[in-house]
Design an enzyme around this catalytic site. Structure first.
Site, mmCIF file in Angstrom:
data_model
loop_
_atom_site.group_PDB
_atom_site.id
_atom_site.type_symbol
_atom_site.label_atom_id
_atom_site.label_comp_id
_atom_site.label_asym_id
_atom_site.label_seq_id
_atom_site.Cartn_x
_atom_site.Cartn_y
_atom_site.Cartn_z
ATOM 1 N N GLY A 160 0.579 -1.056 -0.116
ATOM 2 C CA GLY A 160 -0.037 0.194 -0.031
ATOM 3 C C GLY A 160 0.980 1.306 -0.265
ATOM 4 O O GLY A 160 2.188 1.099 -0.706
ATOM 5 N N ILE A 241 6.434 -3.575 10.810
ATOM 6 C CA ILE A 241 5.853 -2.211 11.293
ATOM 7 C C ILE A 241 4.339 -2.308 11.235
ATOM 8 O O ILE A 241 3.554 -1.141 11.020
ATOM 9 C CB ILE A 241 6.461 -1.112 10.538
ATOM 10 C CG1 ILE A 241 6.402 -1.156 9.071
ATOM 11 C CG2 ILE A 241 7.976 -0.986 10.999
ATOM 12 C CD1 ILE A 241 6.765 0.024 8.352
ATOM 13 N N ALA A 242 3.831 -3.431 10.865
ATOM 14 C CA ALA A 242 2.283 -3.348 10.612
ATOM 15 C C ALA A 242 1.519 -3.597 11.943
ATOM 16 O O ALA A 242 1.123 -2.583 12.688
ATOM 17 C CB ALA A 242 1.940 -4.522 9.624
ATOM 18 N N ARG A 243 1.369 -4.759 12.384
ATOM 19 C CA ARG A 243 0.449 -5.197 13.508
ATOM 20 C C ARG A 243 1.350 -6.448 14.178
ATOM 21 O O ARG A 243 1.396 -7.472 13.137
ATOM 22 C CB ARG A 243 -0.970 -5.525 13.358
ATOM 23 C CG ARG A 243 -1.687 -4.020 13.149
ATOM 24 C CD ARG A 243 -1.922 -3.172 14.340
ATOM 25 N NE ARG A 243 -2.665 -2.165 14.325
ATOM 26 C CZ ARG A 243 -2.120 -0.722 13.884
ATOM 27 N NH1 ARG A 243 -0.817 -0.719 13.709
ATOM 28 N NH2 ARG A 243 -2.806 0.226 13.646
ATOM 29 N N GLU A 272 0.666 -6.237 22.703
ATOM 30 C CA GLU A 272 1.258 -5.021 23.160
ATOM 31 C C GLU A 272 0.381 -4.486 24.171
ATOM 32 O O GLU A 272 -0.906 -4.238 23.951
ATOM 33 C CB GLU A 272 1.836 -3.920 22.101
ATOM 34 C CG GLU A 272 0.580 -3.465 21.188
ATOM 35 C CD GLU A 272 1.258 -2.744 19.897
ATOM 36 O OE1 GLU A 272 1.990 -3.279 19.029
ATOM 37 O OE2 GLU A 272 0.712 -1.577 19.864
ATOM 38 N N HIS A 290 6.065 0.457 19.245
ATOM 39 C CA HIS A 290 5.080 1.021 18.469
ATOM 40 C C HIS A 290 5.178 2.579 18.205
ATOM 41 O O HIS A 290 4.225 3.316 18.632
ATOM 42 C CB HIS A 290 3.735 0.846 19.044
ATOM 43 C CG HIS A 290 2.732 0.502 18.066
ATOM 44 N ND1 HIS A 290 1.467 -0.105 17.833
ATOM 45 C CD2 HIS A 290 2.226 1.554 16.858
ATOM 46 C CE1 HIS A 290 0.744 0.224 16.645
ATOM 47 N NE2 HIS A 290 1.174 0.830 16.248
#
Ligand code: GLV
Length: 329
Positions: A160, A241-243, A272, A290
């Site tokens: 994306g 770096i997404a989830r 988290e 995060h």
């Protein structure tokens, strides 16, 4: 003549910057939770019960429990691009707008992806800890050797806006870009990113650096687990770096401990802010709390965009970033 229109009621679920609060208080009655910690789901549901709009972050779960008493809610505005904390189907059934904050964080988050890649590949955290612990006695030819970033192959999972911004950074490092996505991108974008579409398996087998930037939808739960890690090169790095839920952290610990892959960089975690047991004991990993979008400029822009979304929805205008766009007829 005086007009006596009632101001809308808004709930702000977490501490925001003062200029945002000022904007909201000028036009609405604001119930403000000025804490940095999230409310419990039952407290959140009570606070949502009597408001027209809510400003929340990715840590507030907006689901059947928290929406249970929200009789007059028209819009929930997320200060985040990811919206896996929203039950979109339920919000749509209840005729409640859901919005997010894309674009304004693209470059900042792409920078973070690259930072983790470089730190993991060049063992930055590991060597800093070692230096601080007083272990550095001599420069040595074979000391703290990493793997190269320049002229290597990056495999981007999820192409994306942020994935594409990472690709353009990779090109400046002379990297070859391959990607995997739910849908192949239009040719023009592939050309700009000089990116070749490959299968998930080919990406894992070929990439020197694997970067996860995909949305956390149910089918992406543990998208990278034991089987996937086994396909990667022993010299490869993995960055998420997404989830958190996209990576099986138990399998990752095992792969790092047994040098099945070289190193990893994580900004996000399944539980988290709790960290999976054992993850902190693995040396060949870089861990961040995060902070992908955490620069003052970007976090301010995210807050203002979330407020734009919220106020538009309350004024019966189309919010700039409406997720459940089918509600806008
Ligand atoms: C942060 O993780 C976001 O989704 O904006």
């Amino acid at each position: 003549m005086t007009t006596n229109l009632a101001k809308p009621k808004i709930f702000v679920a977490r501490q925001i910057f003062p200029e945002g609060l000022e904007r909201l208080r000028a036009v609405a009655e604001v119930d403000y939770n000025d804490q940095t910690a999230p409310l419990s789901p039952s407290d959140l549901s009570i606070r949502l019960a009597h408001v027209d709009g809510a400003l929340v972050t990715g840590s507030e779960k907006i689901d059947a429990q928290t929406l249970g008493q929200a009789a007059r809610l028209k819009i929930v505005s997320n200060i985040a691009v990811g919206f896996n904390n929203f039950d979109i189907q339920l919000l749509t059934e209840k005729n409640i707008f859901a919005t997010n904050t894309p674009d304004v964080l693209t470059d900042t988050t792409a920078d973070m992806g690259f930072l983790l890649l470089m730190a993991a590949a060049r063992r930055l955290s590991e060597s800093e800890h070692w230096l601080r612990a007083g272990h550095w006695k001599n420069w040595s030819l074979g000391g703290m050797m990493g793997v190269d970033i320049h002229h290597s192959t990056i495999g981007i999972m999820g192409m994306g806006r942020i994935g594409q911004a990472i690709a353009t950074r990779a090109l400046a490092f002379g990297m070859t870009v391959i990607y995997y996505n739910r849908r192949r991108l239009p040719e023009e974008i592939e050309t700009v990113c000089q990116a070749r579409y490959v299968s998930k398996e080919e990406l894992l087998k070929t990439a020197d650096h694997v970067m996860l930037v995909m949305p956390y939808v149910p089918e992406n739960h543990h998208f990278i687990a034991k089987k996937e890690l086994a396909l990667m090169k022993p010299t490869a790095t993995l960055v998420n770096i997404a989830r958190g839920g996209i990576v099986d952290e138990n399998a990752l610990i095992h792969a790092l401990q047994h040098q099945q892959i070289f190193s990893a960089g994580l900004d996000v975690y399944e539980g988290e802010p709790n960290i999976y047991p054992g993850l902190l004991d693995v040396p060949n990993i870089v861990l961040a709390p995060h902070i992908g979008s955490a620069t003052k400029k970007t976090r301010l822009a995210m807050m203002h965009l979330a407020i734009d979304n919220l106020l538009a929805g309350l004024n019966q205008q189309r919010p700039p970033h409406l997720i459940n766009s089918e509600l806008w007829k």
